[in-house]
Scaffold this active site. Structure first.
Site, PDB file in Angstrom:
ATOM      1  N   GLU A 199      32.004  32.947  42.707  1.00 20.53           N
ATOM      2  CA  GLU A 199      32.692  32.509  41.478  1.00 20.53           C
ATOM      3  C   GLU A 199      32.515  31.030  41.159  1.00 20.53           C
ATOM      4  OE1 GLU A 199      36.752  33.831  41.455  1.00 20.53           O
ATOM      5  OE2 GLU A 199      36.158  35.920  41.509  1.00 20.53           O
ATOM      6  N   GLU A 387      34.340  42.350  43.936  1.00 22.50           N
ATOM      7  CA  GLU A 387      35.805  42.281  44.016  1.00 22.50           C
ATOM      8  C   GLU A 387      36.396  43.035  42.836  1.00 22.50           C
ATOM      9  OE1 GLU A 387      37.632  38.365  44.212  1.00 22.50           O
ATOM     10  OE2 GLU A 387      36.159  37.686  45.672  1.00 22.50           O
TER      11      GLU A 387
HETATM   12  C1  PNW Z   1      39.140  35.704  42.935  1.00 15.72           C
HETATM   13  N1  PNW Z   1      41.299  34.156  37.049  1.00 15.72           N
HETATM   14  O1  PNW Z   1      39.670  34.608  42.289  1.00 15.72           O
HETATM   15  C2  PNW Z   1      38.678  35.169  44.269  1.00 15.72           C
HETATM   16  O2  PNW Z   1      37.331  35.403  44.561  1.00 15.72           O
HETATM   17  C3  PNW Z   1      39.549  35.554  45.404  1.00 15.72           C
HETATM   18  O3  PNW Z   1      39.390  34.637  46.444  1.00 15.72           O
HETATM   19  C4  PNW Z   1      40.985  35.689  44.926  1.00 15.72           C
HETATM   20  O4  PNW Z   1      41.904  35.865  45.963  1.00 15.72           O
HETATM   21  C5  PNW Z   1      41.019  36.865  43.968  1.00 15.72           C
HETATM   22  O5  PNW Z   1      40.061  36.720  42.935  1.00 15.72           O
HETATM   23  C6  PNW Z   1      42.381  37.110  43.339  1.00 15.72           C
HETATM   24  O6  PNW Z   1      42.775  36.012  42.575  1.00 15.72           O
HETATM   25  C7  PNW Z   1      40.080  34.575  40.984  1.00 15.72           C
HETATM   26  O7  PNW Z   1      42.147  33.297  36.784  1.00 15.72           O
HETATM   27  C8  PNW Z   1      40.939  33.567  40.633  1.00 15.72           C
HETATM   28  O8  PNW Z   1      40.818  34.916  36.172  1.00 15.72           O
HETATM   29  C9  PNW Z   1      41.344  33.410  39.330  1.00 15.72           C
HETATM   30  C10 PNW Z   1      40.870  34.287  38.375  1.00 15.72           C
HETATM   31  C11 PNW Z   1      40.007  35.318  38.732  1.00 15.72           C
HETATM   32  C12 PNW Z   1      39.620  35.450  40.042  1.00 15.72           C
END
Ligand code: PNW
Length: 481
Positions: A199, A387
């Site tokens: 990401e 994911e």
């Molecule tokens: C992902 N958003 O993060 C990460 O890869 C993980 O480490 C995390 O725990 C998981 O998703 C859940 O949050 C994100 O704001 C963080 O759209 C923020 C966003 C999306 C994914």
């Protein structure tokens, strides 16, 4: 099958799918029988779970691990929920055998995990720490002994603090390639699937522009765009480094949370708008990787703030990949409009439903359109959902149960859309559920639970939730019922 073209194959599969869907209207069982309706996935479909090092390992000072930017950030007052840190997290550094057992009980064929760079190179570069590498070799061996194929992410946000300037420095991209070379050379005899980074937007924009993640900076656009460039350059350099240090047949990709644009209405014009949005809305990251260039609309939009690119960078950034991993949680609705651009984002009404994390709005079609848009635009060899999952307000009952019916609802609907895209012939190879365990949810600390196993952070006891029971059945039958 031998003499059939890919196009014909797609049509055959689509026709079969049509029969499956049409057939669903005609019960295959006598009315009243308690038989499930079944959506079968392609044979050999890979089911897994995903985690990341800083979110589960703990052992932050064990065996010579160096500090990462997330250690520093989480220990800075006011940066995370109630000052939570990853010092202990799920203590998977010590309990990894127990966690592999949970995976075994689910019946997964794959597991996506990440390496802590500063466990392996405490200073980011220079002398490696043998004990750090040993740990990952032990975890990998434990997985293999349980017939679970490891998929390893090299960078899931925890950057060695010792690297001067972090991602603001171009040298960090080079350091990443050196670390990738070393780690994959050590693991490449046993691990055949690597992802470079996780990401881009989260470790570049959220860390250096918005300041919500480590290192918590709010840089002006020009500098923040340069951080983005160093992030994707790191990926490209690492692809070359991994290929040069692993046996042929090793598959290299990444895990990217591309914005997923869903047509407001599934009609030709809105579908076309969503496809254009996918290309333009992901211009700094996935589009740059897939096309080996920054597209004109991005360069025009950023103007004098556009990143400084050195000769050869874009070729490296566009290195061929064996697969694209998509982390998909939420949709962004798009409609065709009369503008020159041809598309516009729809804003959700305040009543739009979301899971426990307010950003996690629910729109299961995002799985379908995420895979379809990326394939239609760039035709990657393979796609994984690296994911997908959600947070819930989980409660452990005195009887030791967690009835996370909302998570099961979320997952069932997303997997139904995954089935839809698979039977239409899109090259989806597997799915990694986020996450195996409740864990350190970054700035939200331990306040948001994403696991299908409940973790009591005081005792480290893991308890399978209803969703774990449900996922085990999906895996066992290779179907959603
Ligand atoms: C992902 N958003 O993060 C990460 O890869 C993980 O480490 C995390 O725990 C998981 O998703 C859940 O949050 C994100 O704001 C963080 O759209 C923020 C966003 C999306 C994914």
């Amino acid at each position: 099958m031998k003499h059939i073209t890919r196009r014909q194959f797609g049509k055959t599969v689509a026709a079969t799918a049509a029969v499956v869907y049409a057939g669903a209207a005609l019960p295959r069982f006598a009315l009243g029988d308690p038989e499930p309706t079944t959506l079968h996935y392609p044979k050999g479909f890979k089911w897994g779970c995903a985690t990341a090092a800083y979110q589960i390992e703990g052992g932050a000072r064990d065996d010579g691990r160096g500090a990462s930017n997330w250690d520093v950030f989480s220990h800075t007052p006011g940066k995370t929920y109630r000052g939570d840190t990853g010092d202990v997290a799920d203590d998977s550094y010590h309990l990894y055998k127990e966690d592999v057992k949970l995976l075994h009980n689910l019946g997964v064929s794959t597991y996506r995990m990440s390496l802590s760079w500063s466990r392996i190179f405490p200073n980011g570069t220079g002398q490696p720490n043998a004990k750090g590498m040993d740990y990952y070799q032990r975890v990998v061996d434990e997985l293999l002994a349980n017939n679970i194929t490891p998929y390893i992410t090299l960078f899931h946000w925890d950057l060695p603090q010792a690297l001067p300037g972090g991602w603001q420095s171009r040298d960090t991209a080079k350091a990443f390639a050196d670390y990738a070379a070393y780690a994959t050379r050590r693991l490449g005899d046993r691990v055949h699937h690597f992802m470079t980074t996780n990401e881009f937007a989260c470790f570049t924009d959220l860390g250096y522009r918005v300041g919500q993640f480590a290192p918590g900076l709010k840089l002006p656009d020009k500098e923040a765009n340069q951080v983005r460039h160093h992030g994707i350059l790191a990926h490209g350099l690492a692809v070359g480094a991994i290929r040069a240090n692993t046996p042929s047949g090793t598959e290299v990709g990444l895990a990217e949370n591309a914005n997923v644009y869903v047509p407001v209405i599934e009609s030709r014009e809105h579908i076309e708008a969503a496809r254009r949005a996918t290309r333009e809305g992901n211009a700094p990251f996935l589009t740059a990787l897939m096309e080996g260039k920054y597209i004109d609309s991005y360069l025009e939009q950023e103007g004098s703030n556009a990143p400084k690119v050195e000769p050869g960078d874009m070729k490296v950034i566009g290195s061929a990949l064996d697969f694209v991993g998509l982390n998909i949680y939420t949709p962004q609705y798009v409609r065709a409009d009369g503008s020159a651009k041809g598309w516009a984002l729809e804003e959700n009404p305040t009543s739009y439903p979301h899971m426990a994390s307010p950003w996690l709005t629910i729109g299961p079609e995002c799985i379908y359109w995420g895979v379809r848009n990326v394939t239609d635009l760039w035709k990657p060899k393979g796609i994984y959902i690296t994911e997908n999952g959600c947070s819930s307000d989980d409660v452990l009952t005195p009887a030791g149960r967690v009835e996370d019916t909302d998570r099961v609802m979320y997952l069932r609907n997303h997997l139904t859309q995954l089935h839809r895209v698979a039977v239409e012939g899109y090259p989806i190879k597997g799915y990694f559920l986020w996450s195996l365990l409740d864990n350190f949810e970054w700035a939200d600390g331990y306040s948001k639970r994403f696991g299908i196993h409940y973790v009591d952070f005081k005792t480290q006891k893991r308890t399978p939730k209803l969703s774990a029971e449900w996922y085990r059945d999906v895996i066992a039958t290779n179907a959603v019922e």
